[in-house]
Write a protein that holds these residues in place. Sequence first.
Motif, PDB file in Angstrom:
ATOM      1  N   PRO A 211       0.847  -1.205   0.000  1.00  0.00           N
ATOM      2  CA  PRO A 211       0.000   0.000   0.000  1.00  0.00           C
ATOM      3  C   PRO A 211       0.873   1.244   0.000  1.00  0.00           C
ATOM      4  O   PRO A 211       1.998   1.230   0.497  1.00  0.00           O
ATOM      5  N   TRP A 212       0.326   2.308  -0.568  1.00  0.00           N
ATOM      6  CA  TRP A 212       1.036   3.582  -0.548  1.00  0.00           C
ATOM      7  C   TRP A 212       1.169   4.029   0.897  1.00  0.00           C
ATOM      8  O   TRP A 212       0.262   3.862   1.697  1.00  0.00           O
ATOM      9  N   PRO A 213       2.308   4.596   1.253  1.00  0.00           N
ATOM     10  CA  PRO A 213       2.474   5.049   2.636  1.00  0.00           C
ATOM     11  C   PRO A 213       1.541   6.216   2.932  1.00  0.00           C
ATOM     12  O   PRO A 213       1.302   7.057   2.076  1.00  0.00           O
ATOM     13  N   ARG A 214       1.040   6.220   4.124  1.00  0.00           N
ATOM     14  CA  ARG A 214       0.198   7.344   4.546  1.00  0.00           C
ATOM     15  C   ARG A 214       1.108   8.492   4.957  1.00  0.00           C
ATOM     16  O   ARG A 214       2.017   8.300   5.739  1.00  0.00           O
ATOM     17  N   ARG A 215       0.837   9.655   4.408  1.00  0.00           N
ATOM     18  CA  ARG A 215       1.675  10.819   4.677  1.00  0.00           C
ATOM     19  C   ARG A 215       1.138  11.657   5.821  1.00  0.00           C
ATOM     20  O   ARG A 215       1.812  12.548   6.293  1.00  0.00           O
ATOM     21  N   THR A 216      -0.080  11.398   6.240  1.00  0.00           N
ATOM     22  CA  THR A 216      -0.662  12.208   7.293  1.00  0.00           C
ATOM     23  C   THR A 216      -0.007  11.838   8.617  1.00  0.00           C
ATOM     24  O   THR A 216      -0.069  10.705   9.055  1.00  0.00           O
ATOM     25  N   SER A 217       0.621  12.794   9.241  1.00  0.00           N
ATOM     26  CA  SER A 217       1.368  12.571  10.476  1.00  0.00           C
ATOM     27  C   SER A 217       0.440  12.498  11.688  1.00  0.00           C
ATOM     28  O   SER A 217      -0.708  12.946  11.634  1.00  0.00           O
ATOM     29  N   PRO A 218       0.950  11.967  12.817  1.00  0.00           N
ATOM     30  CA  PRO A 218       0.136  11.946  14.048  1.00  0.00           C
ATOM     31  C   PRO A 218      -0.318  13.342  14.472  1.00  0.00           C
ATOM     32  O   PRO A 218      -1.451  13.513  14.919  1.00  0.00           O
ATOM     33  N   ARG A 219       0.537  14.348  14.299  1.00  0.00           N
ATOM     34  CA  ARG A 219       0.121  15.705  14.689  1.00  0.00           C
ATOM     35  C   ARG A 219      -0.987  16.222  13.777  1.00  0.00           C
ATOM     36  O   ARG A 219      -1.901  16.912  14.228  1.00  0.00           O
ATOM     37  N   SER A 220      -0.929  15.863  12.502  1.00  0.00           N
ATOM     38  CA  SER A 220      -2.011  16.243  11.586  1.00  0.00           C
ATOM     39  C   SER A 220      -3.311  15.559  11.994  1.00  0.00           C
ATOM     40  O   SER A 220      -4.374  16.183  11.982  1.00  0.00           O
ATOM     41  N   ARG A 221      -3.220  14.302  12.348  1.00  0.00           N
ATOM     42  CA  ARG A 221      -4.426  13.577  12.768  1.00  0.00           C
ATOM     43  C   ARG A 221      -5.027  14.191  14.032  1.00  0.00           C
ATOM     44  O   ARG A 221      -6.241  14.287  14.165  1.00  0.00           O
ATOM     45  N   ARG A 222      -4.168  14.640  14.952  1.00  0.00           N
ATOM     46  CA  ARG A 222      -4.674  15.293  16.182  1.00  0.00           C
ATOM     47  C   ARG A 222      -5.401  16.589  15.847  1.00  0.00           C
ATOM     48  O   ARG A 222      -6.469  16.881  16.389  1.00  0.00           O
ATOM     49  N   LEU A 223      -4.825  17.374  14.945  1.00  0.00           N
ATOM     50  CA  LEU A 223      -5.453  18.646  14.574  1.00  0.00           C
ATOM     51  C   LEU A 223      -6.759  18.406  13.818  1.00  0.00           C
ATOM     52  O   LEU A 223      -7.756  19.094  14.056  1.00  0.00           O
ATOM     53  N   LEU A 224      -6.761  17.417  12.941  1.00  0.00           N
ATOM     54  CA  LEU A 224      -7.989  17.064  12.219  1.00  0.00           C
ATOM     55  C   LEU A 224      -9.087  16.638  13.196  1.00  0.00           C
ATOM     56  O   LEU A 224     -10.242  17.042  13.064  1.00  0.00           O
ATOM     57  N   ALA A 225      -8.721  15.813  14.180  1.00  0.00           N
ATOM     58  CA  ALA A 225      -9.706  15.349  15.169  1.00  0.00           C
ATOM     59  C   ALA A 225     -10.252  16.519  15.981  1.00  0.00           C
ATOM     60  O   ALA A 225     -11.459  16.601  16.238  1.00  0.00           O
ATOM     61  N   ALA A 226      -9.381  17.446  16.374  1.00  0.00           N
ATOM     62  CA  ALA A 226      -9.826  18.611  17.150  1.00  0.00           C
ATOM     63  C   ALA A 226     -10.806  19.464  16.352  1.00  0.00           C
ATOM     64  O   ALA A 226     -11.743  20.032  16.908  1.00  0.00           O
ATOM     65  N   ALA A 227     -10.586  19.526  15.052  1.00  0.00           N
ATOM     66  CA  ALA A 227     -11.461  20.325  14.182  1.00  0.00           C
ATOM     67  C   ALA A 227     -12.743  19.575  13.824  1.00  0.00           C
ATOM     68  O   ALA A 227     -13.649  20.148  13.223  1.00  0.00           O
ATOM     69  N   GLY A 228     -12.801  18.292  14.164  1.00  0.00           N
ATOM     70  CA  GLY A 228     -13.982  17.503  13.834  1.00  0.00           C
ATOM     71  C   GLY A 228     -14.050  17.105  12.381  1.00  0.00           C
ATOM     72  O   GLY A 228     -15.127  16.843  11.853  1.00  0.00           O
TER      73      GLY A 228
END
Length: 191
Positions: free
Chosen positions: A4-21
Amino acid sequence: MPFPWPRRTSPRSRRLLAAAGLDRRSLTDATDLAVCREVAFHAAKREATAIEATLATAEELLSDEANYPFVLAFLEDLQNLVSHGLKTLVTPEQVTALLGPNSLACWTTLTQYWMAVAAWCGKAEVALESNERLLNVENEQLRTLLWTNNRTLPTGEKLGLAHVVGYEKAGQPPLPGYSHIAAALDTFGRG
């Protein structure tokens, strides 16, 4: 078996995305800078309820120095958005009231930096255009890209990433720990 293609979204990006809903699945291959733009655009909307949680997460992320360029990019995108003075977006005053101490220091540094770029443009006789065409963009994806990479000055003129890159290429000091030249290359797919 294909890999599979590597996921480029970092853990910090995922945290910010989750905070924004926001649903991170729609941005699984997004770079950190693309996530910053999307989250800023979403959180800045007046009807969104995510601004407080998003800014709190940004403040938490700043507890790790490695996250400084990421949070700075997010705050810069947000600051650029709210500079346009649109009724559909929160105001700079509403944002600053919600910033933690580290985020506020970054916000202030960004303000001073962009003011220095504007002053340099005046001294170097770099022409600035009106923000009118910028603010009349109707495509939401294009708005996200353009409105986060440009800011409206109190004069109604537009100051953008191209001006900042010119400023840095002319030997003017970049933001500590952050290169707009690298950000421009990443934003436009050459990084």
